[in-house]
Scaffold this motif. Structure first.
Motif, PDB file in Angstrom:
ATOM      1  N   SER A  34      -3.725 -13.623 -21.307  1.00  0.00           N
ATOM      2  CA  SER A  34      -3.876 -14.790 -22.169  1.00  0.00           C
ATOM      3  C   SER A  34      -3.776 -14.449 -23.644  1.00  0.00           C
ATOM      4  N   LEU A  71      -5.644 -12.404  -9.298  1.00  0.00           N
ATOM      5  CA  LEU A  71      -5.397 -13.696  -8.664  1.00  0.00           C
ATOM      6  C   LEU A  71      -4.564 -13.535  -7.391  1.00  0.00           C
ATOM      7  N   ILE A  93      -0.353 -21.110 -10.896  1.00  0.00           N
ATOM      8  CA  ILE A  93      -0.577 -20.337 -12.119  1.00  0.00           C
ATOM      9  C   ILE A  93       0.611 -19.420 -12.406  1.00  0.00           C
ATOM     10  N   ARG A  99       0.352 -13.340 -11.817  1.00  0.00           N
ATOM     11  CA  ARG A  99      -0.782 -13.405 -10.885  1.00  0.00           C
ATOM     12  C   ARG A  99      -1.164 -12.026 -10.360  1.00  0.00           C
ATOM     13  N   ALA A 102      -3.257 -10.931 -13.855  1.00  0.00           N
ATOM     14  CA  ALA A 102      -4.382 -11.762 -14.286  1.00  0.00           C
ATOM     15  C   ALA A 102      -5.529 -11.693 -13.280  1.00  0.00           C
ATOM     16  N   ASN A 107      -9.566 -15.868 -15.860  1.00  0.00           N
ATOM     17  CA  ASN A 107      -9.235 -17.285 -15.773  1.00  0.00           C
ATOM     18  C   ASN A 107     -10.429 -18.149 -16.166  1.00  0.00           C
ATOM     19  N   SER A 110     -11.419 -17.348 -20.407  1.00  0.00           N
ATOM     20  CA  SER A 110     -10.434 -17.532 -21.470  1.00  0.00           C
ATOM     21  C   SER A 110     -10.994 -18.426 -22.570  1.00  0.00           C
ATOM     22  N   ASN A 115      -9.261 -23.071 -17.880  1.00  0.00           N
ATOM     23  CA  ASN A 115      -8.005 -22.783 -17.198  1.00  0.00           C
ATOM     24  C   ASN A 115      -7.912 -23.411 -15.812  1.00  0.00           C
TER      25      ASN A 115
END
Length: 269
Positions: A34, A71, A93, A99, A102, A107, A110, A115
């Motif tokens: 992010s 993720l 996402i 993914r 992250a 998530n 952030s 998110n």
């Protein structure tokens, strides 16, 4: 990265807590998906390789998911082991490459935006475990605003109750977050042709869930009548106006909230 940036690493949680105490203005990061260079903190500590934060424990009624779990690793648990809204949300996402970097904790944490997974966590009554070197405590995600001073998000406790009706929608452009981006979740269970539990949540530049609103339709007989739907939509619109105080909210999102509540309720007719 500019030379003024300093990146720290830790081998275990003990290492993490030591550095949090001894290095001023230290920020915790994991996948860093992010951030862009000009926004990156001056001093950051990566926790992406801390094994204690990469554990998934499955219990009878809930999952404990380590904050540093990617993720893609959450999605690999499969539809049979995840709430439908979580599985569907992860699929929206970014792309597989993102993914795979992250993390679920990132998530949630952030800065400045709720998110894609946040609405699902709100609807499911997820809890967040925060730790420092001495103790740990859980906080309902409903009450989460920011990470408590001196603590680290260590895991997410995710209830795995099954829902008869489950609706997830991601709004806004694909692969980009802007003022029109948000996620919507609607969940319903019933007993003896009556609504026994209902959850309605939405999150983006704001977060919304009103349990008083939900309670107003619990006990309603199924199938829902058009009158019941119309009356509840008026209540939902009023609740949204009252609870969402973001003065910069794009009015399109309010209209989308109304349309999605209407669509979801019509699944009960």
């Amino acid at each position: 990265m500019a030379s003024s940036k300093t990146f720290f690493y830790a081998k275990n949680l003990e290492d993490v807590f030591y550095q949090m105490k001894t290095i001023s203005d230290l920020k915790i990061v994991a996948g860093c998906t992010s951030f862009i260079e000009k926004e990156f903190y001056d001093k950051v500590l990566s926790i992406r390789d801390i094994n204690e934060l990469k554990i998934i424990d499955k219990h009878e009624r809930y999952l404990d998911i380590g904050a540093a779990i990617k993720l893609s690793e959450v999605a690999e648990l499969g539809e049979a082991n995840l709430p439908a809204t979580i599985y569907e949300a992860i699929a929206t996402i970014a792309n597989p490459s993102v993914r795979n970097i992250a993390t679920i904790g990132g998530n949630i944490c952030s800065k400045g935006f709720y998110n894609t997974l946040f609405a699902s966590f709100l609807a499911l009554d997820a809890s967040l475990e925060f730790r420092n070197g001495e103790d740990s405590s859980f906080l309902s995600i409903t009450n989460f605003e920011k990470i408590p001073e001196g603590k680290l998000l260590s895991k997410i406790r995710l209830p795995t109750e099954e829902w008869e009706v489950s609706v997830f929608r991601r709004l806004g452009p694909t692969n980009v977050l802007n003022e029109l981006s948000a996620s919507f979740v609607f969940l319903v269970n019933s007993q003896k042709n009556q609504i026994s539990d209902i959850r309605i949540a939405m999150a983006g530049s704001f977060k919304f869930r009103d349990q008083d609103l939900e309670n107003k339709i619990i006990g309603a007989h199924l199938p829902l009548s058009q009158t019941a739907i119309s009356n509840f939509l008026l209540e939902a619109e009023s609740s949204f106006d009252e609870n969402v105080s973001n003065s910069n909210l794009n009015p399109i999102l309010k209209r989308q909230f109304w349309n999605l509540v209407k669509y979801s309720l019509e699944q009960l007719t």
